[in-house]
Design an enzyme around this catalytic site. Structure first.
Site, PDB file in Angstrom:
ATOM      1  N   LYS A   6       0.781  -1.260   0.045  1.00 54.81           N
ATOM      2  CA  LYS A   6       0.083  -0.125   0.250  1.00 54.81           C
ATOM      3  C   LYS A   6       1.111   0.615   0.160  1.00 54.81           C
ATOM      4  O   LYS A   6       1.811   1.509   1.019  1.00 54.81           O
ATOM      5  CB  LYS A   6      -0.527   0.404   1.005  1.00 54.81           C
ATOM      6  CG  LYS A   6      -1.491   0.841   1.404  1.00 54.81           C
ATOM      7  CD  LYS A   6      -2.690   0.904   0.218  1.00 54.81           C
ATOM      8  CE  LYS A   6      -3.578   2.237   0.171  1.00 54.81           C
ATOM      9  NZ  LYS A   6      -5.209   2.437   0.619  1.00 54.81           N
ATOM     10  N   LEU A  13     -11.778  10.589   2.649  1.00 52.87           N
ATOM     11  CA  LEU A  13     -10.548  10.152   1.359  1.00 52.87           C
ATOM     12  C   LEU A  13     -10.325   9.384   0.146  1.00 52.87           C
ATOM     13  O   LEU A  13     -10.653   8.475   1.036  1.00 52.87           O
ATOM     14  CB  LEU A  13      -9.416  11.369   2.695  1.00 52.87           C
ATOM     15  CG  LEU A  13      -9.922  12.285   3.227  1.00 52.87           C
ATOM     16  CD1 LEU A  13      -8.598  12.656   4.190  1.00 52.87           C
ATOM     17  CD2 LEU A  13      -9.940  13.470   2.072  1.00 52.87           C
ATOM     18  N   ASP A  34     -13.192   0.377   1.034  1.00 50.77           N
ATOM     19  CA  ASP A  34     -13.151   1.022   2.195  1.00 50.77           C
ATOM     20  C   ASP A  34     -14.112   1.683   3.776  1.00 50.77           C
ATOM     21  O   ASP A  34     -13.261   2.780   4.087  1.00 50.77           O
ATOM     22  CB  ASP A  34     -12.472   2.444   1.608  1.00 50.77           C
ATOM     23  CG  ASP A  34     -11.385   3.258   1.626  1.00 50.77           C
ATOM     24  OD1 ASP A  34     -10.658   3.224   2.700  1.00 50.77           O
ATOM     25  OD2 ASP A  34     -12.030   4.396   2.058  1.00 50.77           O
TER      26      ASP A  34
HETATM   27  C1  NCD Z   1      -8.745   5.578   6.082  1.00 50.19           C
HETATM   28  C2  NCD Z   1      -8.896   5.635   7.288  1.00 50.19           C
HETATM   29  O1  NCD Z   1      -9.516   6.437   7.727  1.00 50.19           O
HETATM   30  O2  NCD Z   1      -8.067   4.576   7.714  1.00 50.19           O
HETATM   31  N1  NCD Z   1      -9.953   6.777   5.517  1.00 50.19           N
HETATM   32  C3  NCD Z   1     -10.778   6.981   4.578  1.00 50.19           C
HETATM   33  O3  NCD Z   1     -11.136   7.901   4.931  1.00 50.19           O
HETATM   34  N2  NCD Z   1     -10.549   6.835   3.383  1.00 50.19           N
HETATM   35  C4  NCD Z   1      -7.633   6.088   5.181  1.00 50.19           C
HETATM   36  C5  NCD Z   1      -7.810   5.656   3.429  1.00 50.19           C
HETATM   37  O4  NCD Z   1      -8.219   4.266   3.011  1.00 50.19           O
HETATM   38  O5  NCD Z   1      -7.311   6.692   3.019  1.00 50.19           O
HETATM   39 ZN    ZN Z   2      -9.055   2.852   2.860  1.00 50.69          ZN
HETATM   40 ZN    ZN Z   3      -7.290   5.397   0.758  1.00 52.30          ZN
END
Ligand code: NCD
Ligand code: ZN
Ligand code: ZN
Length: 346
Positions: free
Chosen positions: A99, A219, A247
């Site tokens: 990653k 994000l 995610d």
């Molecule tokens: C994710 C996290 O909280 O670990 N947050 C997000 O907003 N997506 C990190 C990530 O996947 O960028």
């Molecule tokens: Zn993520």
């Molecule tokens: Zn991410």
């Protein structure tokens, strides 16, 4: 249609977190998915093979008895990752992806990479051992507007990377823009993308109009409706370069409802149901199985799952709050209704 049978899906992007939180996150994902790509952005980050093995064991300890769930582990790349580590991790079958978090781009990314040019030997080792590169695709230049950071990343980082490493498998994670959809469609067969349920169900008006909704902050940030439409089109298109990655990224309520609210949305409690909701809205339920259960496994070079799950058409209300360690968590779609429900004996 009142019942939908699918090959059991895989979640190609999930944050299980650690410690007490695993008792919530792992069973939720294992209930739906056969396998999941486990993100390595713990504190401290998962940067060694020992840390991967230990984290894998902590996850496995929370898989309910009799459930054949498999976490697929990832390595967190830093400026100092050694190519030998990749080769050894690949040889042991321990690493399923590496990653890349641009340093400062997102939650727990401060140990991430400051300049991808430091990684040439690492990327070559990944390419040689067929380990995919998983990208958080946003630039971190403070001069670049937060809504433009993914598109800029594609031009400045991804496009040159594709030319320099033509055999490296690359997954642009949690895509949010029309530009990302086009880049993946037009790019080589080595390039694919994951799409989250929240980027399919929401756009930035949902986040910002009327009142600010901290539980919709993630994000890359939600974009305008035109981008949401491009993502929906890509997800339901049947193009195998686009596949499921939730995610799911939980944060305790007080860290979301805060003057410095964290980025991340928890969706593991109803992940496949969220995708079914979208695919049904666009009369594309027949394409759900490819997106959720075939294309991700194919891209990673994993065998397709053989078990099936059953979704039933039954309106149900997502709980307002879930317990999370000693704290609580607001799940995605809290208090709202979903039309599809996973059957337990599926
Ligand atoms: C994710 C996290 O909280 O670990 N947050 C997000 O907003 N997506 C990190 C990530 O996947 O960028
Ligand atoms: Zn993520
Ligand atoms: Zn991410």
């Amino acid at each position: 249609m009142t019942e939908l049978r699918l090959t059991q899906p895989d979640d190609l992007h999930v944050h299980f977190r650690d410690g007490d939180y695993l008792a919530t996150t792992v069973p939720a994902t294992a209930r739906q998915f056969a396998r999941a790509i486990a993100m390595p952005n713990l504190a401290p980050a998962v940067t060694t093979l020992e840390a991967i093995t230990a984290y894998r064991q902590r996850i496995m300890a929370q898989v309910p008895a009799g459930v054949p769930f498999q976490p697929l582990m990832t390595l967190y790349l830093t400026d100092h990752t050694e190519p030998a580590l990749i080769l050894e991790g690949a040889r042991q079958g321990l690493i399923h992806g590496c990653k890349l978090y641009p340093a400062g781009a997102t939650t727990h990314s401060h140990e991430g990479v400051t300049d991808i040019r430091y990684l040439d030997a690492v990327l070559q080792a990944m390419s040689d051992s067929k380990i995919p590169l998983l990208l958080h695709g946003e630039v971190t230049d403070p001069a670049i507007d937060v809504f433009d950071r993914e598109a800029r990343f594609i031009d400045k980082v991804l496009t040159p990377l594709l030319l320099r490493f033509p055999a490296l498998k690359i997954i642009l994670e949690h895509i949010t823009t029309e530009e990302a959809v086009q880049c993946v469609q037009q790019g080589p067969a080595t390039l694919a993308a994951t799409i989250t349920p929240h980027h399919l169900l929401l756009n930035r008006n949902d986040l910002l109009v009327g009142s600010i909704k901290p539980h919709y902050y993630c994000l890359p940030i939600l974009k305008r409706a035109q981008h949401q439409q491009a993502l929906i089109k890509a997800a339901i298109s049947g193009n195998p370069k686009f596949f499921l990655g939730t995610d799911s990224a939980p944060h305790v309520i007080h860290k979301k409802e805060s003057s410095h609210g964290c980025a991340g949305i928890y969706s593991a409690h109803a992940a496949i149901e969220f995708y079914a909701e979208v695919f049904e809205q666009y009369q594309a339920l027949s394409r759900l199985e490819g997106f959720s259960s075939h294309f991700g496994a194919d891209f990673y070079g994993l065998p397709r799952n053989t078990k099936q799950i059953i979704l039933e058409q039954e309106d149900w209300e997502v709980p307002a709050v879930l317990s999370f360690g000693n704290d609580s968590l607001k799940p995605f779609w809290a208090g709202q209704t979903l039309r599809w429900r996973l059957r337990h004996d599926g």
